[in-house]
Design a protein around this motif. Structure first.
Motif, PDB file in Angstrom:
ATOM      1  N   CYS A 171       0.838  -1.204   0.000  1.00  0.00           N
ATOM      2  CA  CYS A 171       0.000   0.000   0.000  1.00  0.00           C
ATOM      3  C   CYS A 171       0.875   1.257   0.000  1.00  0.00           C
ATOM      4  O   CYS A 171       0.624   2.208  -0.759  1.00  0.00           O
ATOM      5  N   MET A 172       1.894   1.260   0.847  1.00  0.00           N
ATOM      6  CA  MET A 172       2.777   2.422   0.905  1.00  0.00           C
ATOM      7  C   MET A 172       3.573   2.577  -0.392  1.00  0.00           C
ATOM      8  O   MET A 172       3.824   3.695  -0.855  1.00  0.00           O
ATOM      9  N   LYS A 173       3.942   1.453  -0.975  1.00  0.00           N
ATOM     10  CA  LYS A 173       4.647   1.486  -2.261  1.00  0.00           C
ATOM     11  C   LYS A 173       3.758   2.112  -3.331  1.00  0.00           C
ATOM     12  O   LYS A 173       4.221   2.915  -4.150  1.00  0.00           O
ATOM     13  N   TYR A 174       2.458   1.763  -3.307  1.00  0.00           N
ATOM     14  CA  TYR A 174       1.528   2.354  -4.275  1.00  0.00           C
ATOM     15  C   TYR A 174       1.442   3.868  -4.090  1.00  0.00           C
ATOM     16  O   TYR A 174       1.488   4.629  -5.070  1.00  0.00           O
ATOM     17  N   LEU A 175       1.278   4.314  -2.839  1.00  0.00           N
ATOM     18  CA  LEU A 175       1.099   5.741  -2.589  1.00  0.00           C
ATOM     19  C   LEU A 175       2.315   6.537  -3.051  1.00  0.00           C
ATOM     20  O   LEU A 175       2.179   7.641  -3.594  1.00  0.00           O
ATOM     21  N   ARG A 176       3.501   5.984  -2.859  1.00  0.00           N
ATOM     22  CA  ARG A 176       4.724   6.663  -3.349  1.00  0.00           C
ATOM     23  C   ARG A 176       4.747   6.691  -4.873  1.00  0.00           C
ATOM     24  O   ARG A 176       5.112   7.699  -5.484  1.00  0.00           O
ATOM     25  N   PHE A 177       4.347   5.574  -5.479  1.00  0.00           N
ATOM     26  CA  PHE A 177       4.353   5.499  -6.940  1.00  0.00           C
ATOM     27  C   PHE A 177       3.299   6.426  -7.545  1.00  0.00           C
ATOM     28  O   PHE A 177       3.540   7.069  -8.573  1.00  0.00           O
ATOM     29  N   ALA A 178       2.134   6.517  -6.906  1.00  0.00           N
ATOM     30  CA  ALA A 178       1.079   7.412  -7.394  1.00  0.00           C
ATOM     31  C   ALA A 178       1.556   8.858  -7.386  1.00  0.00           C
ATOM     32  O   ALA A 178       1.266   9.637  -8.311  1.00  0.00           O
ATOM     33  N   GLU A 179       2.319   9.217  -6.368  1.00  0.00           N
ATOM     34  CA  GLU A 179       2.871  10.566  -6.297  1.00  0.00           C
ATOM     35  C   GLU A 179       3.843  10.807  -7.448  1.00  0.00           C
ATOM     36  O   GLU A 179       3.863  11.896  -8.046  1.00  0.00           O
ATOM     37  N   GLN A 180       4.629   9.800  -7.793  1.00  0.00           N
ATOM     38  CA  GLN A 180       5.557   9.923  -8.918  1.00  0.00           C
ATOM     39  C   GLN A 180       4.804  10.069 -10.243  1.00  0.00           C
ATOM     40  O   GLN A 180       5.191  10.861 -11.111  1.00  0.00           O
ATOM     41  N   LEU A 181       3.717   9.304 -10.377  1.00  0.00           N
ATOM     42  CA  LEU A 181       2.946   9.355 -11.621  1.00  0.00           C
ATOM     43  C   LEU A 181       2.341  10.736 -11.865  1.00  0.00           C
ATOM     44  O   LEU A 181       2.180  11.159 -13.009  1.00  0.00           O
ATOM     45  N   LEU A 182       2.002  11.429 -10.781  1.00  0.00           N
ATOM     46  CA  LEU A 182       1.381  12.746 -10.925  1.00  0.00           C
ATOM     47  C   LEU A 182       2.312  13.758 -11.581  1.00  0.00           C
ATOM     48  O   LEU A 182       1.860  14.776 -12.114  1.00  0.00           O
ATOM     49  N   SER A 183       3.613  13.488 -11.548  1.00  0.00           N
ATOM     50  CA  SER A 183       4.575  14.403 -12.182  1.00  0.00           C
ATOM     51  C   SER A 183       4.736  14.118 -13.673  1.00  0.00           C
ATOM     52  O   SER A 183       5.433  14.856 -14.378  1.00  0.00           O
ATOM     53  N   LEU A 184       4.100  13.042 -14.168  1.00  0.00           N
ATOM     54  CA  LEU A 184       4.193  12.677 -15.581  1.00  0.00           C
ATOM     55  C   LEU A 184       3.055  13.311 -16.367  1.00  0.00           C
ATOM     56  O   LEU A 184       2.030  13.713 -15.798  1.00  0.00           O
ATOM     57  N   PRO A 185       3.191  13.393 -17.688  1.00  0.00           N
ATOM     58  CA  PRO A 185       2.116  13.972 -18.516  1.00  0.00           C
ATOM     59  C   PRO A 185       0.954  12.992 -18.687  1.00  0.00           C
ATOM     60  O   PRO A 185       0.819  12.332 -19.718  1.00  0.00           O
ATOM     61  N   LEU A 186       0.105  12.880 -17.674  1.00  0.00           N
ATOM     62  CA  LEU A 186      -1.036  11.967 -17.713  1.00  0.00           C
ATOM     63  C   LEU A 186      -2.168  12.563 -18.533  1.00  0.00           C
ATOM     64  O   LEU A 186      -2.381  13.780 -18.553  1.00  0.00           O
ATOM     65  N   THR A 187      -2.925  11.692 -19.198  1.00  0.00           N
ATOM     66  CA  THR A 187      -4.153  12.149 -19.848  1.00  0.00           C
ATOM     67  C   THR A 187      -5.216  12.370 -18.774  1.00  0.00           C
ATOM     68  O   THR A 187      -5.082  11.913 -17.629  1.00  0.00           O
ATOM     69  N   LYS A 188      -6.293  13.035 -19.131  1.00  0.00           N
ATOM     70  CA  LYS A 188      -7.352  13.311 -18.143  1.00  0.00           C
ATOM     71  C   LYS A 188      -7.992  12.015 -17.657  1.00  0.00           C
ATOM     72  O   LYS A 188      -8.409  11.918 -16.493  1.00  0.00           O
TER      73      LYS A 188
END
Length: 667
Positions: free
Chosen positions: A394-411
């Protein structure tokens, strides 16, 4: 055109793919050492949601790698290396020789010894892995086929190869007009896979493995423009509703893979000059004629390895003659053969009668904002199924989700990530509390309690309306009944709004409140979704038995209980009022009983009525209404056993017998 409603508009298809992509990225990033990689294939992964669309999953161990020559094995120190040998197999197939030892028991038990060399038997491996994901599944080609949560799907356990097959090297030289160079580069660089099935006409059917290009094919479908995708969808409809209508699986000669291959060849050979909605029927006709030609000649060349005739061993002799005659009858009817497609007959008729009519593919003209939102929220709900019940993951996911937010995600990437994050925050809060509630000092317990509450509040801020119920559940679990009731009153007020949407249904008043707002705000304000209690996490003592039974069901291993939010709210209200206010408890129990007895599929879906009756029985039992509880448990036994909780129901009935006039013989 009706076809756009069935296949999907370009915006709808993009939404489905983007959400599927972010789900796969997250799932594979959270992979543990014992969990295989997963990628989805089949119609649903391509963006279809037509009735009968298949959801195929590919699993493969990341520490086992296939190579084409010994030189490539140097890239995989410390991993199990497997050598692909195509010298004595038909095109598109290979024998897999184990070069280094494996510690995987099921792989080791799939080995055969031939001339002092160890080879992996595809038939043995298929049997060993058939029920790995879905218990009691049956073999279907290289896959284990089964049903989970009412959905049929296939799981194929494969081996990955990071290198492009030498037998497919000529494919790159053919890619002049299509696909684009960027797509070709990505496809070649991702390599291929090996599926556990041999060629029926080969020398080693039980030992051979088929070279799979499923992920390459998915990239090719993604690279199609919308008209090309609609043509592919129209061919799939025609195959299902006309060519294969009324045939059993054994009688079907053509499959959707042949149709997809035809579209690929037509695109690459640049047979059609203009792919546009006004030209859709001609696009269909060119592909259909190519399939007819293949059947006549008895040759269907694989798109990547053209020497691999996919009709060999299946469409030949009398079967080939029969199929050609049937297709030729349709060919003689011209475009009118499409009138046999029941789902689009009226639309095809209007086009045939008015050849110049404009085939509409515009998003706003084909599907309303309300319908689109409904589909999008349903997609988010379906994909929110990553099973994480370990605090570290779970903690690994939360850290990874934070990293993903810095990427150019689609809506759509962002919305799916938002939904997944809310779900993981909820599980993290309960796991934290369960881990430290019986250990540590009071100060540590206070910190954990505060942290869990904050996680649940954050999940409610980024999640949907029904996510407030997890806060109420936590308050009940920690004996803060007044606070729980305050949250329940707030949630009930939100649920009573006329614009509330529930999973797949959107009310008529939805657009009055949500029109023009961002999807994120619509989701938070107007959406209620089912409550998922993941088995392996203790949420509430009253449902422990159901979680244990569901998780260990011999028929179907479930990962969570799915409870309608309206039922869950009333359950919590009954349980909280039991400790606070006897009069309110009675009213809450009557409201819960009315909700279940009304048998309204929009609030208590049929699939979840087993757990809904079970919850009513539990609430009646804890409040001393034993006879009524007994009746509710009986009703739970009569519903569709979606959750596999029959054992828990029977155990509860047996405990009630001393307090009722019922006999054990009736069980």
């Amino acid at each position: 055109m009706g076809l756009c409603r069935i296949v999907g508009t370009s915006q709808v298809v993009t939404m489905r793919r983007d959400m599927m992509d972010i789900f796969e990225i997250v799932y594979n990033r959270l992979k543990t050492s014992i969990k295989p990689f997963i990628r989805y294939s089949g119609s649903e992964s391509e963006g279809f949601r037509m009735h009968g669309s298949d959801m195929d999953s590919m699993f493969w161990p990341d520490d086992h790698k296939v190579v084409w020559n010994l030189c490539q094995s140097h890239f995989y120190h410390g991993q199990t290396v497997i050598l692909a040998d195509c010298s004595d197999s038909p095109p598109g197939y290979a024998l897999l020789q184990l070069l280094t030892p494996t510690i995987e028991r099921k792989i080791e038990s799939s080995l055969l010894r031939i001339n002092n060399r160890e080879f992996l038997s595809s038939s043995k491996y298929r049997v060993n892995m058939c029920s790995e994901v879905v218990p009691n599944s049956t073999q279907h080609g290289p896959c284990g086929s089964g049903v989970r949560f009412g959905i049929e799907f296939d799981c194929a356990h494969c081996f990955a190869c990071d290198f492009w097959p030498p037998s497919a090297s000529l494919w790159r030289n053919r890619c002049h007009a299509w696909p684009p160079p960027r797509v070709v580069y990505d496809i070649v660089n991702q390599g291929c896979h090996f599926a556990a099935i041999g060629h029926k006409s080969g020398n080693h059917e039980d030992k051979e493995w088929r070279i799979s290009f499923s992920l390459a094919e998915r990239k090719l479908v993604y690279s199609m423009d919308h008209c090309q995708f609609l043509t592919y969808g129209l061919l799939k409809l025609f195959l299902k509703e006309v060519i294969n209508k009324g045939l059993s699986d054994e009688e079907k000669l053509l499959c959707s893979y042949h149709v997809k291959t035809a579209v690929f060849w037509v695109l690459q050979q640049n047979t059609i000059a203009y792919w546009c909605p006004q030209n859709l029927l001609e696009c269909f006709w060119v592909c259909f004629k190519l399939i007819l030609k293949w059947v006549y000649e008895g040759v269907c060349p694989n798109f990547f390895i053209s020497q691999n005739n996919m009709f060999l061993g299946k469409i030949n002799g009398s079967a080939q003659s029969y199929l050609f005659r049937a297709l030729y009858v349709m060919y003689n009817k011209g475009y009118a053969c499409l009138l046999h497609c029941a789902s689009i007959t009226s639309n095809i008729m209007s086009v045939l009668c008015n050849p110049g009519v404009f085939i509409c593919t515009d998003q706003r003209s084909v599907i309303s904002e309300t319908e689109f939102d409904c589909q999008m929220f349903g997609e988010m709900y379906n994909l929110d199924s990553i099973v994480i019940i370990d605090l570290k993951i779970c903690m690994k996911y939360l850290r990874f989700a934070e990293q993903l937010l810095s990427l150019p995600l689609t809506k759509y990437n962002f919305l799916m990530l938002q939904k997944l994050t809310a779900s993981v925050l909820q599980r993290t809060a309960f796991i934290l509390h369960n881990t430290f509630t019986n250990s540590g000092e009071n100060k540590q317990k206070y910190i954990i309690d505060k942290l869990s509450c904050n996680m649940l509040k954050l999940a409610a801020q980024i999640g949907c309306t029904s996510d407030l119920l997890y806060i109420a559940l936590f308050y009940y679990k920690t004996k803060r009944y007044a606070e729980a009731l305050a949250v329940l009153r707030m949630t009930k007020a939100k649920f009573s709004q006329p614009y509330l949407a529930y999973t797949y249904s959107v009310s008529d008043r939805y657009m009055e409140a949500a029109g023009g707002q961002s999807w994120s705000k619509k989701f938070r304000r107007c959406m209620a979704q089912n409550i998922k209690l993941y088995n392996g996490i203790l949420y509430i003592d009253e449902l422990c038995r159901e979680q244990d039974t569901s998780h260990g069901s011999s028929q179907m291993k479930h990962f969570f209980l799915i409870i309608p939010p309206f039922v869950f709210l009333q359950m919590l209200e009954v349980l909280c009022c039991r400790h606070v206010d006897a009069i309110s408890r009675k009213q809450a129990l009557e409201d819960l009983q009315l909700l279940i007895y009304q048998n309204e599929p929009l609030t208590v879906p049929v699939m979840f009525r087993d757990i809904s009756w079970q919850i009513l029985g539990i609430c009646q039992q804890v409040t001393g209404n034993y006879q009524e509880a007994l009746y509710s448990f009986q009703q739970s036994l009569q519903e569709y056993p979606f959750h596999g909780i029959r054992q828990a129901t029977c155990e509860r009935i047996l405990k009630l017998l001393p307090y009722t006039s019922w006999s054990v013989d009736k069980l």
